[in-house]
Design an enzyme around this catalytic site. Structure first.
Site, PDB file in Angstrom:
ATOM      1  N   ASP A  85      94.434  80.898 133.891  1.00 19.20           N
ATOM      2  CA  ASP A  85      95.586  81.746 133.580  1.00 19.20           C
ATOM      3  C   ASP A  85      95.786  81.916 132.072  1.00 19.20           C
ATOM      4  O   ASP A  85      95.528  80.982 131.304  1.00 19.20           O
ATOM      5  CB  ASP A  85      96.864  81.141 134.168  1.00 19.20           C
ATOM      6  CG  ASP A  85      96.913  81.233 135.690  1.00 19.20           C
ATOM      7  OD1 ASP A  85      96.098  81.973 136.261  1.00 19.20           O
ATOM      8  OD2 ASP A  85      97.770  80.552 136.292  1.00 19.20           O
ATOM      9  N   PRO A  86      96.276  83.069 131.633  1.00 19.14           N
ATOM     10  CA  PRO A  86      96.529  83.290 130.200  1.00 19.14           C
ATOM     11  C   PRO A  86      97.473  82.252 129.594  1.00 19.14           C
ATOM     12  O   PRO A  86      97.299  81.860 128.439  1.00 19.14           O
ATOM     13  CB  PRO A  86      97.161  84.691 130.172  1.00 19.14           C
ATOM     14  CG  PRO A  86      96.614  85.365 131.384  1.00 19.14           C
ATOM     15  CD  PRO A  86      96.513  84.295 132.431  1.00 19.14           C
TER      16      PRO A  86
END
Length: 320
Positions: free
Chosen positions: A49-50
């Site tokens: 995930d970012p």
């Protein structure tokens, strides 16, 4: 005379143990490294995930043929749950959907966490890359579409509370198999504890053989001015093929395997393979053929022969 196709990039092969920073997407990391290495082909071994940082294995060239092994490997995470607030995406990026004054004790979290060990059923977050009728779930979720995701079996090898700095936060360490979602665990824990909660911090500390202590940052790679130094940061293709017995073959046999031909194994090589494989699984015939430490082919050992299934065309002169 047929026009020769121009190669876009260099034929770099190997794995990079990248430590991805927060706010960088996995796709952005691949694009940066593709440019940095001027590589023909680059992929990653499992989306991060970012808003998470940590291990993002990057595959170059022929190593992209082994991406599935990285995605299927065991993983470790350290994450913090922020109690009292729930969000649509189960992380800090999503809109707040509920709040509560309820805060669980460490003992309560530990008791509920024990129910999430072993093979469990888990419903993935709606903000995930899973496809629904050809569309990504996170796109549908952002558009406000109403849909449900099916539960799937995931393996949780271990899960324990490793810190509780204050009443609002709990730090958890998890070791899991493929397909596991940390955000889904936080959502389900909050539900079981009758609290609200989301992931405020997430770090992936291991993916199979790739761990945090020997990971390298994007900044460190960008500071390398020599191509030889960049290549030296790569690990061999077989880094993700842990547990698969090795067959050391001659250059002549390696050439035959790269042409898709079956080779006959010398008795001492066959015996070494038998000693190295898992004694509990006599049906497992898989092996990795290597020549001078370079991966040549994955295949099956049958009746004293090795039959290639997946061939790797790596230049043995490459420093990796």
């Amino acid at each position: 005379m047929a026009r020769q196709r121009k190669r876009k990039g260099d034929p770099v092969s190997g794995w990079l143990n990248l430590f991805k920073p927060v706010e960088m997407t996995s796709t952005q990391a691949v694009a940066i490294l593709k440019r940095l290495y001027n590589a023909e082909k680059v992929g990653h071994g499992g989306t991060l995930d970012p808003l998470a940082d940590g291990i993002l294995p990057i595959a170059f060239g022929e190593a992209t043929k082994t991406v599935q092994w990285a995605m299927d490997s065991e993983k470790e995470y350290v994450f913090t749950i922020r109690w009292g607030v729930s969000t649509a995406s189960q992380d800090a990026e999503g809109e707040i959907t509920a709040t509560s004054d309820a805060r669980p004790t460490r003992e309560a979290v530990e008791a509920v966490l024990a129910n999430y060990l072993g093979l469990i059923e888990q419903v993935p977050p709606k903000f995930s890359a899973i496809k629904v009728d050809g569309q990504r779930a996170y796109d549908l979720a952002r558009e406000g579409e109403d849909f449900e995701l099916k539960s799937r079996e995931v393996m949780v090898h271990s899960a324990k509370v490793i810190g509780m700095p204050d009443a609002d936060h709990t730090v958890v360490h998890v070791t899991s198999g493929k397909g596991f979602y940390v955000r889904a665990m936080a959502r389900d824990l909050a539900f079981d504890l009758e609290c609200e909660g989301y992931i405020s911090q997430l770090r992936r500390t291991r993916v199979g053989a790739f761990s945090a202590p020997d990971a390298i940052s994007v900044e460190a790679l960008q500071g390398m001015t020599e191509k030889a130094d960049l290549l030296a940061a790569l690990k061999p293709l077989q880094s993700v093929l842990t547990g698969i017995p090795d067959l050391a073959v001659s250059p002549g046999d390696a050439a035959s395997l790269r042409q898709g031909r079956t080779i006959m194994l010398m008795p001492h090589i066959l015996e070494a393979w038998r000693d190295a494989r898992n004694p509990a699984d006599e049906e497992d015939r898989v092996a990795l053929a290597t020549c001078n430490g370079t991966a040549v082919a994955l295949g099956d050992v049958r009746a004293g022969h090795f039959e290639p299934v997946r061939v790797f065309n790596i230049r043995e002169t490459q420093s990796a």
